[in-house]
Structure formats: C-alpha cells, structure tokens
Design a protein around this motif. Structure first.
Motif, mmCIF file in Angstrom:
data_model
loop_
_atom_site.group_PDB
_atom_site.id
_atom_site.type_symbol
_atom_site.label_atom_id
_atom_site.label_comp_id
_atom_site.label_asym_id
_atom_site.label_seq_id
_atom_site.Cartn_x
_atom_site.Cartn_y
_atom_site.Cartn_z
ATOM 1 N N ARG A 52 18.587 19.512 42.706
ATOM 2 C CA ARG A 52 18.289 18.924 43.734
ATOM 3 C C ARG A 52 19.333 18.856 44.489
ATOM 4 O O ARG A 52 20.306 17.878 43.826
ATOM 5 N N GLU A 90 10.016 13.342 49.198
ATOM 6 C CA GLU A 90 9.718 14.478 48.532
ATOM 7 C C GLU A 90 9.691 15.629 49.059
ATOM 8 O O GLU A 90 10.158 17.040 48.329
ATOM 9 N N GLU A 91 9.004 15.878 50.160
ATOM 10 C CA GLU A 91 8.728 16.885 50.699
ATOM 11 C C GLU A 91 9.396 18.106 51.305
ATOM 12 O O GLU A 91 9.159 18.594 51.855
ATOM 13 N N ASP A 105 12.197 17.794 50.070
ATOM 14 C CA ASP A 105 13.722 17.415 48.504
ATOM 15 C C ASP A 105 13.116 18.906 47.805
ATOM 16 O O ASP A 105 12.868 19.265 46.767
ATOM 17 N N LEU A 113 11.804 16.179 36.767
ATOM 18 C CA LEU A 113 10.382 15.773 37.767
ATOM 19 C C LEU A 113 9.432 15.174 36.500
ATOM 20 O O LEU A 113 8.306 14.760 37.549
ATOM 21 N N HIS A 121 11.379 10.901 35.075
ATOM 22 C CA HIS A 121 13.723 10.243 36.082
ATOM 23 C C HIS A 121 13.915 9.872 35.536
ATOM 24 O O HIS A 121 15.055 8.824 35.415
#
Length: 389
Positions: A226, A268-269, A271, A318, A321
């Motif tokens: 990421r 998050e949406e 990433d 995921l 963490h």
C-alpha cells in the motif's frame, strides 16, 4: 556444486540486517550466514523512505515490548554499532475527541502496564504543554515523555550491515525468484538467474516482496503493498517541543531538520494494492486533507510551505495490522517477518533478534514473539493493532 549456507536471509533492509547482525553477535552460533538483497542502493526500500520513528504507544502489549527493546538499542547505538542513531526522544502525541477517549484510555493502560513512560493529558494540560496547539474538540491526549521519537533509520540499518559483514556475514546483491522446499522443509532459494543456493534455514524479510516469494512455497499471506506519501514542509514560526503529533483524523506531523514531515493514510476505500513501481506522490492528499487539518490543529501551519514529497510502500497485513514474525506454519526451517503495516523499521531490532534466536537456537531466548506467530492466521486468531498510523 551449489553453494550452501547455514542461514540464508532474503531481504537486506532493516529487518534482514537486524537478523544478520544479531546472528553475528551470538557467540554460540558458529554457522555461515548469507544475506541476499535485490537492490543494494535501497532506493525504493521502506527503510530508506520511512518516517523513521519509534513509539511505545500501541494497543497490543507485544508491540509495546518490541519497541522497548528498539529504543534501548537506539540509545546504545554508538557503543553497540559504532554509529550514532540520531535518536531524538520527542515523543508521540496521540490526540482524541470524546468519541475516541475510551479507546485512548484502554491503550494507555496497556502501555503503562508494560512500563512505558506515557503521560495522560486532559485538554488543559495539553494546552499548557503545547501552547502552539488548538485544543478545541479534544477530550484527551497521550504523550510519550521518554522512549519515543525519531531517528536515522537508514543509518542504523547500514551500521548493522557493516558490523555483520565485519563479523563474517556474506552480503550479495541478488534477486530471489523462489524458495526451494523438499519433504515439508525449506532447503534453499533460487535466484533470478537460475542459481540455486542451499540453506539450513531460510529467513524471508523481503518487505512487500515477502508475500509473493512465500507463495512459491505454498504460503498464502494477506499482506499487500500500500502506498504512503510523506510531505516535507517549512513553517515560519518556531514551535518548541513539537512531538510526533497525531490528530484524531490520523493526520500526523513531526519535526525534521529545519522543517516538518507530515502525512496521512488514505481512507480504506481509496487505498488499493499498489504496483511495485508506483511511487507517484498524491499531492491532492496534502492540499485537501493534510494541510487543512494541520492548519486547524496548529494555527502556525496555515502559513507552511511544502518543499518536497515522496512516496513509499507499506507491507500491510490485512488480517490484523500486526506483523507476521516467526516460523512458517507447516514448513520446517523457514522463518519469516512481514506485514509490519508501517512499523517495520521501529520493530526491526527486536524482530531481527527473535528470528536470529530461532535460527540459532530453535526458540525465542530474550523476548517471546509468539503473539506475532504466522500460525495465528490459520487459527483465525487475529491480534488486532488499533494504533496504526
């Protein structure tokens, strides 16, 4: 005839260098060690692009302990590594609104129980300690008075590399294409040019490249790359005692030389998994999120000037963490550390020591890293870390 080493470490950045250095320091370990690093310039390594900070303000006890060893090593780096770690114990300052106060309190209790020097500050105390900060909307904060701050992470990694080489560890620039296994055990590695190297133990510490490599041995880990962007800014006003400040929104800033570095994790949406060669900076993130948030929290930042920016990659776990660190389930002689989710540089000293102990002694000797075992994935036993920046 193929070469053979007792331990082959795949990945020579912060964690791999720590494993090599700790093995070299272990007087009872008489074996040979090889470190394979695909890019000796470390141009895109997380170690080189990291914000290079260390904290004890985590929500899980094992992470507090891991950073405890890290800070102790950094304090003694001159004696242990022959290099100054550039440690500045300015502390982390986590801020919370009323909604976040209960979790902040729970996390603080864990940290204090583990012996971390973390102060609990009500809004009045926050305003007194940090007079340049706007405390509107804040319900509390926790500040690391000692044992937290920032350091020269790349320099520490290079010092471990030099010291391990001087002690007999072999370092090579080479890319590992796949792992070799036989009879349920790791037996070596295959390089991109087809060369095979035999190993008594294989240790995979390859950052965002770890999960794809481990997949060649049949391990499927939910670790993905990421992108994170860091912005370097200058502020016209002096802000004495500025810590690594983390706003309730997740936006952070800390001193760096004559200026500050800052950033935030995207929602998050927004990433997605990132390509290995994607290091394009998202400047809109700074203009639309980071700067407005910092200016509201620290009025002097209304007049800041952004001078440069760069992007790096997290190996994001995921599942929970938290790092996977320890023996690979179902494959003997294979050790791994990945999925640090942005905490790899600060956790490298303790995790490197732990993997070195597993390689040399078959068990953890100093600090039990069992809570970070990769086996927790197959057992569906997440160890959730709530303090991810």
């Amino acid at each position: 005839m193929n070469e053979r080493f007792d331990v082959v470490i795949v990945g020579g950045a912060a964690v791999g260098a720590s494993v090599a250095w700790h093995l070299a320091r272990d007087a009872s370990f008489k074996g040979s060690t090889l470190v394979l690093e695909r890019d000796a310039t470390y141009a895109t390594a997380a170690t080189a692009l990291s914000a290079s900070s260390i904290r004890r303000q985590f929500s899980t006890a094992i992470n507090v302990r891991v950073s405890g060893y890290g800070i102790a090593l950094l304090r003694e780096a001159k004696e242990l590594l022959g290099a100054d770690a550039g440690l500045h114990e300015g502390g982390y300052l986590f801020l919370a609104t009323e909604a976040g106060r209960p979790i902040l309190r729970e996390n603080h209790a864990v940290q204090v129980e583990e012996g971390a020097d973390i102060a609990w500050l009500e809004p009045e105390a926050l305003a007194a300690q940090f007079p340049w900060m706007n405390v509107d909307g804040l319900a509390a904060g926790t500040w690391g008075r000692t044992g937290e701050g920032w350091f020269d992470g790349f320099g520490v990694m290079q010092a471990m590399r030099r010291a391990s080489r001087a002690a007999g560890v072999t370092w090579r620039e080479a890319e590992v294409a796949r792992l070799l296994t036989a009879g349920g055990a790791a037996t070596g590695v295959v390089l991109a040019d087809g060369t095979e190297i035999e190993a008594g133990t294989v240790v995979v510490t390859a950052g965002t490249g770890a999960a794809p490599l481990l997949a060649t041995a049949g391990l499927d880990l939910p670790v993905r790359a990421r992108k994170r962007c860091i912005f370097y800014v200058r502020c016209p006003e002096a802000l004495p005692g500025f810590p690594l400040l983390i706003d309730p929104s997740g936006v952070y800033a800390r001193p760096e030389g004559a200026g500050f570095i800052c950033g935030v994790a995207p929602p998050e949406e927004a990433d997605p998994d990132v390509a290995a060669d994607d290091f394009v900076v998202d400047h809109a993130l700074f203009e639309e999120v980071v700067w407005p948030t910092l200016a509201a929290r620290v009025p002097a930042f209304e007049r800041l000037r952004m001078e440069r920016a760069w992007a790096g990659h997290y190996d994001m776990n995921l599942f929970d963490h938290n790092a996977f660190a320890g023996a690979a389930p179902g494959i003997a002689n294979l050790l791994l550390a990945c999925g640090f989710s942005g905490h790899g540089l600060q956790q490298a000293p303790a995790v490197g020591r732990g993997l070195a102990e597993l390689a040399a002694h078959g068990r953890f000797v100093s600090l039990d890293l069992a809570p970070l075992s990769p086996a927790r994935l197959g057992e569906n036993r997440p160890l959730v870390e709530r303090n991810v920046v």
